[in-house]
Design a protein around this motif. Structure first.
Motif, PDB file in Angstrom:
ATOM      1  N   HIS A 164      82.690  54.021  31.484  1.00 25.81           N
ATOM      2  CA  HIS A 164      82.034  53.950  32.783  1.00 25.81           C
ATOM      3  C   HIS A 164      80.953  52.870  32.822  1.00 25.81           C
ATOM      4  CE1 HIS A 164      84.153  57.593  33.876  1.00 25.81           C
ATOM      5  NE2 HIS A 164      83.695  58.177  32.786  1.00 25.81           N
ATOM      6  N   ASP A 165      80.850  52.098  31.753  1.00 30.98           N
ATOM      7  CA  ASP A 165      79.819  51.078  31.674  1.00 30.98           C
ATOM      8  C   ASP A 165      80.235  49.832  32.456  1.00 30.98           C
ATOM      9  OD1 ASP A 165      77.415  50.064  31.016  1.00 30.98           O
ATOM     10  OD2 ASP A 165      77.827  49.736  28.897  1.00 30.98           O
ATOM     11  N   LYS A 166      79.248  49.063  32.886  1.00 26.17           N
ATOM     12  CA  LYS A 166      79.494  47.830  33.631  1.00 26.17           C
ATOM     13  C   LYS A 166      78.673  46.704  32.990  1.00 26.17           C
ATOM     14  CE  LYS A 166      81.960  49.370  37.263  1.00 26.17           C
ATOM     15  NZ  LYS A 166      83.236  48.773  37.726  1.00 26.17           N
ATOM     16  N   PRO A 167      79.111  46.207  31.822  1.00 27.90           N
ATOM     17  CA  PRO A 167      78.307  45.206  31.108  1.00 27.90           C
ATOM     18  C   PRO A 167      78.083  43.922  31.892  1.00 27.90           C
ATOM     19  CG  PRO A 167      80.516  45.389  30.158  1.00 27.90           C
ATOM     20  CD  PRO A 167      80.346  46.542  31.098  1.00 27.90           C
ATOM     21  N   LEU A 168      79.078  43.482  32.645  1.00 27.98           N
ATOM     22  CA  LEU A 168      78.899  42.249  33.412  1.00 27.98           C
ATOM     23  C   LEU A 168      77.839  42.417  34.495  1.00 27.98           C
ATOM     24  CD1 LEU A 168      82.499  40.778  33.919  1.00 27.98           C
ATOM     25  CD2 LEU A 168      80.733  40.070  32.297  1.00 27.98           C
ATOM     26  N   THR A 221      70.293  42.544  24.937  1.00 29.37           N
ATOM     27  CA  THR A 221      71.055  43.681  24.424  1.00 29.37           C
ATOM     28  C   THR A 221      72.283  43.957  25.293  1.00 29.37           C
ATOM     29  OG1 THR A 221      69.744  45.316  25.681  1.00 29.37           O
ATOM     30  CG2 THR A 221      69.000  44.789  23.453  1.00 29.37           C
ATOM     31  N   HIS A 222      72.209  43.602  26.570  1.00 31.51           N
ATOM     32  CA  HIS A 222      73.359  43.803  27.455  1.00 31.51           C
ATOM     33  C   HIS A 222      74.489  42.834  27.139  1.00 31.51           C
ATOM     34  CE1 HIS A 222      71.057  46.650  29.646  1.00 31.51           C
ATOM     35  NE2 HIS A 222      70.268  45.784  30.254  1.00 31.51           N
ATOM     36  N   VAL A 223      74.174  41.725  26.463  1.00 29.31           N
ATOM     37  CA  VAL A 223      75.184  40.732  26.104  1.00 29.31           C
ATOM     38  C   VAL A 223      75.925  41.144  24.832  1.00 29.31           C
ATOM     39  CG1 VAL A 223      75.573  38.283  25.542  1.00 29.31           C
ATOM     40  CG2 VAL A 223      73.809  38.919  27.194  1.00 29.31           C
ATOM     41  N   CYS A 224      75.272  41.945  23.989  1.00 30.31           N
ATOM     42  CA  CYS A 224      75.861  42.326  22.698  1.00 30.31           C
ATOM     43  C   CYS A 224      77.283  42.867  22.800  1.00 30.31           C
ATOM     44  CB  CYS A 224      74.963  43.336  21.989  1.00 30.31           C
ATOM     45  SG  CYS A 224      73.362  42.655  21.455  1.00 30.31           S
ATOM     46  N   PRO A 225      77.575  43.796  23.724  1.00 36.57           N
ATOM     47  CA  PRO A 225      78.939  44.336  23.785  1.00 36.57           C
ATOM     48  C   PRO A 225      80.011  43.298  24.116  1.00 36.57           C
ATOM     49  CG  PRO A 225      77.410  45.759  24.975  1.00 36.57           C
ATOM     50  CD  PRO A 225      76.682  44.492  24.656  1.00 36.57           C
ATOM     51  N   LEU A 226      79.623  42.205  24.759  1.00 38.72           N
ATOM     52  CA  LEU A 226      80.610  41.200  25.125  1.00 38.72           C
ATOM     53  C   LEU A 226      81.230  40.562  23.888  1.00 38.72           C
ATOM     54  CD1 LEU A 226      78.923  39.411  28.161  1.00 38.72           C
ATOM     55  CD2 LEU A 226      80.163  41.572  28.072  1.00 38.72           C
ATOM     56  N   LEU A 233      90.509  41.798  28.743  1.00 40.68           N
ATOM     57  CA  LEU A 233      89.053  41.699  28.656  1.00 40.68           C
ATOM     58  C   LEU A 233      88.401  42.326  29.886  1.00 40.68           C
ATOM     59  CD1 LEU A 233      86.738  40.583  26.895  1.00 40.68           C
ATOM     60  CD2 LEU A 233      86.811  38.506  28.290  1.00 40.68           C
ATOM     61  N   LEU A 234      88.975  42.075  31.056  1.00 42.17           N
ATOM     62  CA  LEU A 234      88.417  42.641  32.284  1.00 42.17           C
ATOM     63  C   LEU A 234      88.532  44.163  32.293  1.00 42.17           C
ATOM     64  CD1 LEU A 234      89.534  40.098  35.037  1.00 42.17           C
ATOM     65  CD2 LEU A 234      87.414  40.191  33.714  1.00 42.17           C
ATOM     66  N   VAL A 235      89.599  44.675  31.696  1.00 42.24           N
ATOM     67  CA  VAL A 235      89.733  46.132  31.567  1.00 42.24           C
ATOM     68  C   VAL A 235      88.601  46.674  30.699  1.00 42.24           C
ATOM     69  CG1 VAL A 235      91.128  47.988  30.577  1.00 42.24           C
ATOM     70  CG2 VAL A 235      92.212  46.218  31.962  1.00 42.24           C
ATOM     71  N   LYS A 236      88.305  45.972  29.604  1.00 42.00           N
ATOM     72  CA  LYS A 236      87.208  46.388  28.731  1.00 42.00           C
ATOM     73  C   LYS A 236      85.867  46.321  29.461  1.00 42.00           C
ATOM     74  CE  LYS A 236      89.322  45.031  24.328  1.00 42.00           C
ATOM     75  NZ  LYS A 236      89.171  44.233  23.086  1.00 42.00           N
ATOM     76  N   PRO A 263      88.228  39.704  40.955  1.00 41.42           N
ATOM     77  CA  PRO A 263      87.323  39.112  41.948  1.00 41.42           C
ATOM     78  C   PRO A 263      85.851  39.430  41.664  1.00 41.42           C
ATOM     79  CG  PRO A 263      89.219  40.060  43.050  1.00 41.42           C
ATOM     80  CD  PRO A 263      89.297  40.505  41.620  1.00 41.42           C
ATOM     81  N   THR A 264      85.580  40.696  41.339  1.00 44.06           N
ATOM     82  CA  THR A 264      84.201  41.076  41.046  1.00 44.06           C
ATOM     83  C   THR A 264      83.716  40.428  39.755  1.00 44.06           C
ATOM     84  OG1 THR A 264      84.558  43.215  42.110  1.00 44.06           O
ATOM     85  CG2 THR A 264      82.630  43.016  40.692  1.00 44.06           C
ATOM     86  N   ALA A 265      84.575  40.402  38.745  1.00 48.92           N
ATOM     87  CA  ALA A 265      84.208  39.805  37.461  1.00 48.92           C
ATOM     88  C   ALA A 265      83.874  38.326  37.616  1.00 48.92           C
ATOM     89  CB  ALA A 265      85.345  39.978  36.452  1.00 48.92           C
ATOM     90  N   ARG A 266      84.625  37.618  38.429  1.00 50.02           N
ATOM     91  CA  ARG A 266      84.366  36.192  38.634  1.00 50.02           C
ATOM     92  C   ARG A 266      82.980  35.970  39.244  1.00 50.02           C
ATOM     93  NH1 ARG A 266      88.564  32.642  38.150  1.00 50.02           N
ATOM     94  NH2 ARG A 266      87.516  31.149  39.515  1.00 50.02           N
ATOM     95  N   VAL A 267      82.611  36.807  40.194  1.00 50.01           N
ATOM     96  CA  VAL A 267      81.287  36.696  40.817  1.00 50.01           C
ATOM     97  C   VAL A 267      80.197  36.960  39.785  1.00 50.01           C
ATOM     98  CG1 VAL A 267      79.716  37.720  42.497  1.00 50.01           C
ATOM     99  CG2 VAL A 267      82.090  37.289  43.126  1.00 50.01           C
ATOM    100  N   LEU A 268      80.375  38.005  38.990  1.00 51.96           N
ATOM    101  CA  LEU A 268      79.357  38.385  38.008  1.00 51.96           C
ATOM    102  C   LEU A 268      79.253  37.357  36.878  1.00 51.96           C
ATOM    103  CD1 LEU A 268      80.069  42.221  37.814  1.00 51.96           C
ATOM    104  CD2 LEU A 268      78.189  41.072  38.994  1.00 51.96           C
TER     105      LEU A 268
END
Length: 207
Positions: free
Chosen positions: A7-11, A43-48, A165-168, A174-179
Protein backbone atom coordinates in the motif's frame (compact mmCIF):
# COMPACT_ATOMS: atom_id res chain seq x y z
CA UNK A 1 16.20 -2.88 2.27
CA UNK A 2 12.70 -4.26 2.64
CA UNK A 3 10.47 -4.43 -0.40
CA UNK A 4 7.94 -1.70 -0.97
CA UNK A 5 4.75 -2.32 1.02
CA UNK A 6 1.68 -3.25 -0.99
CA UNK A 7 0.00 0.00 0.00
CA UNK A 8 3.06 2.24 -0.08
CA UNK A 9 3.53 5.03 -2.62
CA UNK A 10 7.30 5.66 -2.80
CA UNK A 11 7.12 7.86 -5.88
CA UNK A 12 4.54 10.11 -4.26
CA UNK A 13 6.63 10.33 -1.10
CA UNK A 14 9.84 11.36 -2.85
CA UNK A 15 7.95 13.77 -5.10
CA UNK A 16 6.43 15.52 -2.09
CA UNK A 17 9.63 15.47 -0.01
CA UNK A 18 11.88 16.86 -2.73
CA UNK A 19 9.42 19.59 -3.64
CA UNK A 20 9.84 20.84 -0.08
CA UNK A 21 13.65 20.60 -0.28
CA UNK A 22 13.63 22.38 -3.65
CA UNK A 23 11.69 25.29 -2.20
CA UNK A 24 14.37 25.64 0.49
CA UNK A 25 17.22 25.30 -2.01
CA UNK A 26 15.75 28.02 -4.22
CA UNK A 27 14.85 30.44 -1.42
CA UNK A 28 17.63 33.00 -1.02
CA UNK A 29 16.07 34.08 2.30
CA UNK A 30 16.54 30.62 3.82
CA UNK A 31 19.85 30.42 5.75
CA UNK A 32 20.37 26.70 5.21
CA UNK A 33 18.73 23.34 4.63
CA UNK A 34 17.93 21.29 7.70
CA UNK A 35 19.85 18.02 7.86
CA UNK A 36 16.84 16.21 9.32
CA UNK A 37 14.59 17.24 6.41
CA UNK A 38 17.24 16.28 3.85
CA UNK A 39 17.95 12.85 5.37
CA UNK A 40 14.24 12.15 5.81
CA UNK A 41 13.62 12.89 2.12
CA UNK A 42 16.50 10.61 1.17
CA UNK A 43 15.05 7.72 3.15
CA UNK A 44 12.10 7.73 0.74
CA UNK A 45 14.53 7.11 -2.14
CA UNK A 46 16.08 4.02 -0.49
CA UNK A 47 13.35 1.56 -1.57
CA UNK A 48 13.77 2.57 -5.21
CA UNK A 49 17.25 1.03 -5.32
CA UNK A 50 15.85 -2.18 -3.82
CA UNK A 51 13.22 -2.36 -6.56
CA UNK A 52 15.98 -2.48 -9.20
CA UNK A 53 17.26 -5.83 -7.95
CA UNK A 54 20.79 -7.24 -7.86
CA UNK A 55 22.17 -4.86 -10.49
CA UNK A 56 22.24 -2.09 -7.92
CA UNK A 57 22.58 -4.10 -4.73
CA UNK A 58 25.88 -2.49 -3.87
CA UNK A 59 24.51 0.98 -4.61
CA UNK A 60 21.47 0.23 -2.46
CA UNK A 61 23.52 -0.93 0.53
CA UNK A 62 25.89 2.01 0.22
CA UNK A 63 23.12 4.58 -0.19
CA UNK A 64 21.06 3.22 2.71
CA UNK A 65 24.08 3.19 5.04
CA UNK A 66 25.07 6.76 4.15
CA UNK A 67 21.51 8.06 4.54
CA UNK A 68 21.29 6.36 7.93
CA UNK A 69 24.50 8.10 9.01
CA UNK A 70 23.09 11.50 8.02
CA UNK A 71 19.81 10.74 9.81
CA UNK A 72 21.71 9.89 13.01
CA UNK A 73 23.87 13.00 12.64
CA UNK A 74 20.73 15.14 12.41
CA UNK A 75 20.03 14.34 16.07
CA UNK A 76 22.87 16.66 17.06
CA UNK A 77 23.58 18.74 13.92
CA UNK A 78 20.91 21.12 12.63
CA UNK A 79 21.92 21.97 9.06
CA UNK A 80 23.94 20.64 6.13
CA UNK A 81 26.14 23.73 6.29
CA UNK A 82 26.98 23.29 9.97
CA UNK A 83 27.69 19.59 9.40
CA UNK A 84 30.25 20.37 6.71
CA UNK A 85 31.77 23.19 8.78
CA UNK A 86 32.21 20.81 11.68
CA UNK A 87 34.05 18.29 9.49
CA UNK A 88 36.20 21.08 8.03
CA UNK A 89 37.18 22.20 11.53
CA UNK A 90 37.97 18.62 12.51
CA UNK A 91 40.00 18.14 9.32
CA UNK A 92 38.07 14.98 8.43
CA UNK A 93 36.06 16.02 5.35
CA UNK A 94 37.60 13.31 3.15
CA UNK A 95 38.01 10.73 5.87
CA UNK A 96 36.10 7.50 5.22
CA UNK A 97 32.89 7.57 7.21
CA UNK A 98 32.78 11.32 7.72
CA UNK A 99 29.35 12.93 7.42
CA UNK A 100 30.54 15.18 4.61
CA UNK A 101 31.96 12.28 2.62
CA UNK A 102 28.70 10.39 3.14
CA UNK A 103 26.72 13.42 1.97
CA UNK A 104 28.67 13.39 -1.28
CA UNK A 105 27.87 9.69 -1.78
CA UNK A 106 24.19 10.30 -1.09
CA UNK A 107 24.17 13.15 -3.58
CA UNK A 108 25.48 10.81 -6.28
CA UNK A 109 22.77 8.27 -5.48
CA UNK A 110 20.09 10.94 -5.78
CA UNK A 111 21.59 12.00 -9.08
CA UNK A 112 21.51 8.44 -10.40
CA UNK A 113 17.80 8.15 -9.62
CA UNK A 114 17.20 11.54 -11.25
CA UNK A 115 18.99 10.41 -14.40
CA UNK A 116 17.22 7.04 -14.39
CA UNK A 117 13.84 8.77 -14.32
CA UNK A 118 14.92 11.24 -17.02
CA UNK A 119 15.95 8.42 -19.35
CA UNK A 120 12.87 6.35 -18.53
CA UNK A 121 10.62 9.27 -19.50
CA UNK A 122 12.14 9.54 -22.98
CA UNK A 123 12.86 5.87 -23.72
CA UNK A 124 10.33 3.77 -25.62
CA UNK A 125 9.61 0.15 -24.73
CA UNK A 126 9.60 -1.88 -21.53
CA UNK A 127 13.31 -2.48 -20.96
CA UNK A 128 15.07 -0.53 -18.24
CA UNK A 129 18.50 -1.73 -19.31
CA UNK A 130 19.40 1.30 -21.42
CA UNK A 131 18.05 3.97 -19.00
CA UNK A 132 19.67 2.27 -16.01
CA UNK A 133 22.97 1.74 -17.80
CA UNK A 134 23.18 5.38 -18.90
CA UNK A 135 22.25 6.66 -15.45
CA UNK A 136 24.83 4.44 -13.76
CA UNK A 137 27.59 5.31 -16.21
CA UNK A 138 27.07 9.01 -15.67
CA UNK A 139 26.40 9.22 -11.94
CA UNK A 140 28.22 6.33 -10.24
CA UNK A 141 30.54 4.38 -12.55
CA UNK A 142 33.36 6.99 -12.51
CA UNK A 143 33.71 6.43 -8.75
CA UNK A 144 33.49 2.62 -8.75
CA UNK A 145 36.22 0.07 -9.25
CA UNK A 146 36.31 -2.51 -12.02
CA UNK A 147 34.70 -5.29 -9.96
CA UNK A 148 31.64 -3.23 -9.04
CA UNK A 149 31.22 -1.91 -12.59
CA UNK A 150 31.37 -5.47 -13.94
CA UNK A 151 28.80 -6.68 -11.39
CA UNK A 152 26.44 -3.86 -12.32
CA UNK A 153 26.90 -4.60 -16.02
CA UNK A 154 26.01 -8.26 -15.49
CA UNK A 155 23.08 -7.36 -13.27
CA UNK A 156 21.50 -5.12 -15.90
CA UNK A 157 20.13 -8.25 -17.56
CA UNK A 158 18.10 -9.02 -14.42
CA UNK A 159 16.38 -5.64 -14.15
CA UNK A 160 12.59 -5.63 -13.93
CA UNK A 161 10.65 -4.28 -16.91
CA UNK A 162 9.20 -0.81 -16.71
CA UNK A 163 5.76 -2.34 -16.08
CA UNK A 164 7.10 -4.58 -13.30
CA UNK A 165 8.80 -1.60 -11.68
CA UNK A 166 5.58 0.42 -11.73
CA UNK A 167 3.78 -2.48 -10.07
CA UNK A 168 6.40 -2.41 -7.32
CA UNK A 169 5.82 1.33 -7.02
CA UNK A 170 2.04 0.74 -6.80
CA UNK A 171 1.47 3.27 -9.58
CA UNK A 172 -0.02 3.30 -13.06
CA UNK A 173 2.12 4.71 -15.87
CA UNK A 174 0.42 8.14 -16.30
CA UNK A 175 0.68 8.92 -12.60
CA UNK A 176 4.20 7.51 -12.35
CA UNK A 177 5.38 9.70 -15.23
CA UNK A 178 4.10 12.82 -13.47
CA UNK A 179 5.73 11.85 -10.18
CA UNK A 180 9.04 10.92 -11.81
CA UNK A 181 9.12 14.27 -13.60
CA UNK A 182 8.30 16.00 -10.32
CA UNK A 183 11.33 14.36 -8.72
CA UNK A 184 13.58 15.24 -11.66
CA UNK A 185 12.47 18.87 -11.49
CA UNK A 186 12.70 19.17 -7.72
CA UNK A 187 15.91 17.21 -7.29
CA UNK A 188 17.90 19.38 -9.70
CA UNK A 189 18.09 22.51 -7.50
CA UNK A 190 18.67 20.34 -4.42
CA UNK A 191 21.69 18.70 -6.06
CA UNK A 192 22.95 22.13 -7.14
CA UNK A 193 22.54 23.37 -3.58
CA UNK A 194 24.65 20.50 -2.23
CA UNK A 195 27.24 21.03 -4.97
CA UNK A 196 27.50 24.68 -3.95
CA UNK A 197 28.16 23.70 -0.34
CA UNK A 198 31.25 21.84 -1.56
CA UNK A 199 32.48 24.20 -4.27
CA UNK A 200 32.05 27.34 -2.14
CA UNK A 201 34.55 25.82 0.30
CA UNK A 202 36.91 24.61 -2.43
CA UNK A 203 36.29 21.02 -1.37
CA UNK A 204 35.55 19.74 -4.87
CA UNK A 205 33.14 16.89 -5.62
CA UNK A 206 35.28 14.41 -7.59
CA UNK A 207 36.59 12.30 -4.74
Amino acid sequence: MAAVDAHDKPLQKISDAFKVLASVAQDSQTPDMELASFSRACTHVCPLFGCLGIAFKFAEKDFVAKVQDLAEASNSIKTLQSMIEQDVQNNCVRTAGSHTRNLLRVKRGLDMVRLLFEYMLVTEGSSLRDPASKAYEKALAPYHGWAIRKAVSAGLYTLPTKEQLLVKFNEDEPTARVLMQNYVTACTPVLQYVDNLFTSRDLGTDW
